[in-house]
Scaffold this motif. Structure first.
Motif, PDB file in Angstrom:
ATOM      1  N   ASP A 157       6.527  12.899  -3.028  1.00 15.48           N
ATOM      2  CA  ASP A 157       5.531  12.396  -3.688  1.00 15.48           C
ATOM      3  C   ASP A 157       5.656  12.167  -5.097  1.00 15.48           C
ATOM      4  O   ASP A 157       4.705  11.747  -6.201  1.00 15.48           O
ATOM      5  CB  ASP A 157       4.512  13.795  -3.700  1.00 15.48           C
ATOM      6  CG  ASP A 157       3.912  13.800  -2.455  1.00 15.48           C
ATOM      7  OD1 ASP A 157       4.114  12.722  -1.457  1.00 15.48           O
ATOM      8  OD2 ASP A 157       3.321  14.963  -1.804  1.00 15.48           O
ATOM      9  N   LEU A 158       6.899  12.617  -5.798  1.00 13.33           N
ATOM     10  CA  LEU A 158       7.202  12.345  -6.864  1.00 13.33           C
ATOM     11  C   LEU A 158       7.083  10.551  -7.237  1.00 13.33           C
ATOM     12  O   LEU A 158       7.413  10.373  -8.631  1.00 13.33           O
ATOM     13  CB  LEU A 158       8.672  12.990  -7.360  1.00 13.33           C
ATOM     14  CG  LEU A 158       8.786  14.856  -7.473  1.00 13.33           C
ATOM     15  CD1 LEU A 158      10.017  14.994  -7.754  1.00 13.33           C
ATOM     16  CD2 LEU A 158       7.784  15.108  -8.566  1.00 13.33           C
ATOM     17  N   TRP A 159       7.732   9.951  -6.451  1.00 11.90           N
ATOM     18  CA  TRP A 159       7.712   8.729  -6.591  1.00 11.90           C
ATOM     19  C   TRP A 159       6.689   7.790  -5.768  1.00 11.90           C
ATOM     20  O   TRP A 159       6.780   7.927  -4.440  1.00 11.90           O
ATOM     21  CB  TRP A 159       9.160   8.317  -5.834  1.00 11.90           C
ATOM     22  CG  TRP A 159      10.138   8.781  -7.001  1.00 11.90           C
ATOM     23  CD1 TRP A 159      10.753   8.332  -7.969  1.00 11.90           C
ATOM     24  CD2 TRP A 159      11.106   9.950  -6.446  1.00 11.90           C
ATOM     25  NE1 TRP A 159      11.419   9.148  -8.475  1.00 11.90           N
ATOM     26  CE2 TRP A 159      11.815  10.135  -7.746  1.00 11.90           C
ATOM     27  CE3 TRP A 159      11.071  10.847  -5.728  1.00 11.90           C
ATOM     28  CZ2 TRP A 159      12.759  11.162  -7.765  1.00 11.90           C
ATOM     29  CZ3 TRP A 159      11.862  12.142  -5.869  1.00 11.90           C
ATOM     30  CH2 TRP A 159      12.687  12.160  -6.879  1.00 11.90           C
ATOM     31  N   ASP A 160       5.656   7.300  -6.508  1.00  8.87           N
ATOM     32  CA  ASP A 160       4.583   6.488  -5.861  1.00  8.87           C
ATOM     33  C   ASP A 160       5.608   5.193  -5.385  1.00  8.87           C
ATOM     34  O   ASP A 160       5.465   4.402  -6.306  1.00  8.87           O
ATOM     35  CB  ASP A 160       3.701   6.470  -6.605  1.00  8.87           C
ATOM     36  CG  ASP A 160       2.738   7.602  -6.806  1.00  8.87           C
ATOM     37  OD1 ASP A 160       2.632   8.615  -6.100  1.00  8.87           O
ATOM     38  OD2 ASP A 160       2.411   8.089  -8.020  1.00  8.87           O
ATOM     39  N   THR A 161       5.450   4.700  -4.248  1.00 10.66           N
ATOM     40  CA  THR A 161       6.378   3.775  -3.882  1.00 10.66           C
ATOM     41  C   THR A 161       5.475   2.609  -3.344  1.00 10.66           C
ATOM     42  O   THR A 161       4.468   2.732  -2.779  1.00 10.66           O
ATOM     43  CB  THR A 161       7.018   4.178  -2.560  1.00 10.66           C
ATOM     44  OG1 THR A 161       7.797   5.457  -2.787  1.00 10.66           O
ATOM     45  CG2 THR A 161       8.108   3.088  -2.243  1.00 10.66           C
ATOM     46  N   LEU A 162       6.000   1.387  -3.611  1.00 13.71           N
ATOM     47  CA  LEU A 162       5.479   0.030  -3.451  1.00 13.71           C
ATOM     48  C   LEU A 162       6.381  -0.377  -2.007  1.00 13.71           C
ATOM     49  O   LEU A 162       7.492  -0.405  -2.330  1.00 13.71           O
ATOM     50  CB  LEU A 162       5.600  -0.906  -4.558  1.00 13.71           C
ATOM     51  CG  LEU A 162       4.809  -0.822  -5.760  1.00 13.71           C
ATOM     52  CD1 LEU A 162       5.259  -1.340  -6.826  1.00 13.71           C
ATOM     53  CD2 LEU A 162       3.210  -1.053  -5.369  1.00 13.71           C
ATOM     54  N   TYR A 163       5.476  -0.537  -0.976  1.00 14.41           N
ATOM     55  CA  TYR A 163       6.287  -0.838   0.111  1.00 14.41           C
ATOM     56  C   TYR A 163       6.257  -2.203   0.421  1.00 14.41           C
ATOM     57  O   TYR A 163       5.198  -3.107   0.161  1.00 14.41           O
ATOM     58  CB  TYR A 163       5.613  -0.029   1.594  1.00 14.41           C
ATOM     59  CG  TYR A 163       5.836   1.285   1.356  1.00 14.41           C
ATOM     60  CD1 TYR A 163       7.028   1.816   2.195  1.00 14.41           C
ATOM     61  CD2 TYR A 163       5.185   2.274   0.726  1.00 14.41           C
ATOM     62  CE1 TYR A 163       7.326   3.341   2.141  1.00 14.41           C
ATOM     63  CE2 TYR A 163       5.472   3.618   0.974  1.00 14.41           C
ATOM     64  CZ  TYR A 163       6.430   4.137   1.403  1.00 14.41           C
ATOM     65  OH  TYR A 163       6.749   5.466   1.506  1.00 14.41           O
ATOM     66  N   VAL A 164       7.194  -2.960   0.916  1.00  6.16           N
ATOM     67  CA  VAL A 164       7.295  -4.416   1.427  1.00  6.16           C
ATOM     68  C   VAL A 164       6.749  -4.509   2.763  1.00  6.16           C
ATOM     69  O   VAL A 164       7.086  -3.487   3.561  1.00  6.16           O
ATOM     70  CB  VAL A 164       8.734  -4.927   1.359  1.00  6.16           C
ATOM     71  CG1 VAL A 164       8.708  -6.302   1.829  1.00  6.16           C
ATOM     72  CG2 VAL A 164       9.189  -4.851  -0.200  1.00  6.16           C
ATOM     73  N   ALA A 165       5.761  -5.463   2.954  1.00  9.07           N
ATOM     74  CA  ALA A 165       5.184  -5.459   4.296  1.00  9.07           C
ATOM     75  C   ALA A 165       5.899  -6.079   5.334  1.00  9.07           C
ATOM     76  O   ALA A 165       6.567  -6.782   4.900  1.00  9.07           O
ATOM     77  CB  ALA A 165       3.695  -6.203   3.947  1.00  9.07           C
ATOM     78  N   GLU A 166       5.566  -5.544   6.485  1.00  9.10           N
ATOM     79  CA  GLU A 166       5.944  -6.284   7.792  1.00  9.10           C
ATOM     80  C   GLU A 166       5.500  -7.729   7.724  1.00  9.10           C
ATOM     81  O   GLU A 166       4.682  -7.770   7.315  1.00  9.10           O
ATOM     82  CB  GLU A 166       5.468  -5.435   9.062  1.00  9.10           C
ATOM     83  CG  GLU A 166       6.173  -6.027  10.390  1.00  9.10           C
ATOM     84  CD  GLU A 166       7.435  -5.439  10.497  1.00  9.10           C
ATOM     85  OE1 GLU A 166       8.020  -4.493  10.012  1.00  9.10           O
ATOM     86  OE2 GLU A 166       8.057  -6.078  11.225  1.00  9.10           O
ATOM     87  N   PRO A 167       6.461  -8.587   8.153  1.00  9.32           N
ATOM     88  CA  PRO A 167       6.281  -9.984   7.869  1.00  9.32           C
ATOM     89  C   PRO A 167       5.119 -10.281   8.662  1.00  9.32           C
ATOM     90  O   PRO A 167       4.593  -9.913   9.955  1.00  9.32           O
ATOM     91  CB  PRO A 167       7.597 -10.681   8.764  1.00  9.32           C
ATOM     92  CG  PRO A 167       8.557  -9.789   8.233  1.00  9.32           C
ATOM     93  CD  PRO A 167       7.964  -8.415   8.319  1.00  9.32           C
ATOM     94  N   GLY A 168       4.323 -11.287   8.083  1.00 12.86           N
ATOM     95  CA  GLY A 168       3.001 -11.559   8.739  1.00 12.86           C
ATOM     96  C   GLY A 168       1.679 -10.658   8.442  1.00 12.86           C
ATOM     97  O   GLY A 168       0.744 -11.123   8.784  1.00 12.86           O
ATOM     98  N   THR A 169       1.881  -9.553   8.044  1.00  7.60           N
ATOM     99  CA  THR A 169       1.026  -8.476   7.834  1.00  7.60           C
ATOM    100  C   THR A 169       0.580  -8.393   6.336  1.00  7.60           C
ATOM    101  O   THR A 169      -0.491  -7.656   6.051  1.00  7.60           O
ATOM    102  CB  THR A 169       1.308  -7.111   8.203  1.00  7.60           C
ATOM    103  OG1 THR A 169       2.218  -6.437   7.596  1.00  7.60           O
ATOM    104  CG2 THR A 169       1.732  -7.340   9.775  1.00  7.60           C
ATOM    105  N   ALA A 170       1.264  -9.025   5.481  1.00  4.69           N
ATOM    106  CA  ALA A 170       0.869  -8.745   3.987  1.00  4.69           C
ATOM    107  C   ALA A 170      -0.352  -9.428   3.622  1.00  4.69           C
ATOM    108  O   ALA A 170      -0.745 -10.361   4.509  1.00  4.69           O
ATOM    109  CB  ALA A 170       2.019  -9.531   3.187  1.00  4.69           C
TER     110      ALA A 170
END
Ligand code: DAH
Length: 360
Positions: A157-170
């Motif tokens: 929780d110390l790092w609010d993360t930006l996730y890369v989306a599964e291809p086609g679902t962004a």
């Protein structure tokens, strides 16, 4: 009217006199018409040759021819002289001075955060550090697991993360994080693992780079910012080495008189962990809004590399130890110049940037 010597001589003298006063080609042409044109002064005189007395005619004819030739020649010379002068004037006006200095081209300059990172590189270079860069698009494994932060550990929780989306679902309702755990790195610490795996001890590396977090942006938080990570791995390193090094770096960057202090901190990848503060440069340690009335400002986190992290890097913690630190160059640049809002760094506003013409 009959032709006579006096009239011819008068025309000769008048022509010379008026020619001498002409200053333009047009004026000379006008004079030529006036003297030699169809009803010009001299032309009219010459028409009177026929009515002159026969015994005077040869002498008058000779003189008339002489005057006409002389006037024509004088007009030609005057025209040539005026054209030469005009050319000289033009040449002078269009002259190109090859020795004149060129017009200065506006050149850009470094962003103040880049300058600070370069200064850090210089300072650490003197202590034997080399630059080792890592990718901005990382995996959860490198960013967290290998740094002793398991998936279900609250420290995530110390790092609010930006996730890369599964291809086609962004960008869709079903958008979900990529299955292989691809993320934008939240810090430069994953490079510690990459450096340990790629290099042989003794390791002394510096990792400058861009980081990303899912932040609510305000005056002191950007979703995109920089870190400069440091890592040392050797057989005989200690917290004392770390403290001595960081104090010297603070002095090199902020001046010999800067106050420093270490506080206990917590990071999963170091044990023990510390926070490193410098005496507030805005108020001189009195306590102000910029330092939250404490008189101190935190510029980095650090500690002795956790045995689990050393193992993940391929080392036996009984044989090797190390220390690591993570600096915040955006924050450090704000301190250096007394800048009150981190968003200015990414605003691309020339009024802001032009205040640092040499990057400082
Ligand atoms: N990665 C930490 C952060 O982003 C900063 C940090 C703390 C790096 C301690 C280190 C360290 O290498 O030892 O908050």
């Amino acid at each position: 009217m009959s032709l006579n010597t006096t009239d011819l001589e008068a025309v000769r003298a008048g022509a010379r006199e008026r020619l001498g006063h002409t200053t333009t080609v047009e004026a000379v042409e006008e004079l030529r018409q006036h003297l030699l044109g169809r009803s010009g002064e001299l032309t009219t005189l010459l028409k009177g040759l026929g009515s002159a007395a026969p015994e005077e005619r040869p002498e008058l004819g000779r003189l008339a021819n002489e005057v006409r030739t002389e006037v024509e020649d004088a007009i030609g010379e005057r025209l040539a002289a005026l054209r030469d002068a005009a050319l000289d004037d033009r040449l002078e006006a269009e002259a190109l001075d090859m020795s004149a200095p060129g017009r200065p081209m506006p050149v850009g300059h470094l962003h103040p955060v880049m300058t600070l990172m370069r200064d850090l590189r210089e300072i650490f270079h003197a202590y034997g550090f080399e630059v080792f860069e890592g990718p901005e698009i990382e995996t959860e494994e490198y960013n967290f697991e290998l740094l002793n932060i398991p998936a279900d550990h609250p420290a995530r929780d110390l790092w609010d993360t930006l996730y890369v989306a599964e291809p086609g679902t962004a960008g869709t309702d079903q958008g979900r994080p990529a299955e292989d755990g691809t993320i934008l790195r939240t810090h430069t610490s994953p490079t510690q693992i990459r450096a340990m795996r790629a290099l042989e001890p003794p390791i002394r590396v510096l990792t400058p780079g861009r980081c990303f977090r899912y932040e609510a942006v305000d005056a002191s938080h950007g979703f995109e910012f920089f870190q400069v990570e440091g890592l040392v791995v050797d057989r005989d390193t200690s917290l004392a080495d770390l403290k001595g090094l960081l104090e010297e770096v603070a002095r090199a960057l902020y001046g010999r008189d800067v106050e420093t202090r270490f506080r206990p901190g917590y990071y999963p990848f170091t044990e023990p962990s510390v926070a490193f503060d410098i005496g507030c440069l805005v108020c001189g340690g009195e306590g102000c809004a910029a330092c939250g009335r404490s008189g101190w400002m935190t510029i980095l986190g650090a500690g002795m590399v956790h045995p689990t992290v050393l193992r993940a890097g391929g080392y036996d913690p009984d044989e090797f130890q190390g220390y690591a630190f993570g600096m915040g160059p955006d924050r450090m640049t704000m301190l250096r110049h007394g800048i009150g809002d981190i968003r200015l760094f990414f605003s691309a506003d020339r009024r802001f940037l032009d205040q640092f013409p040499d990057g400082r």
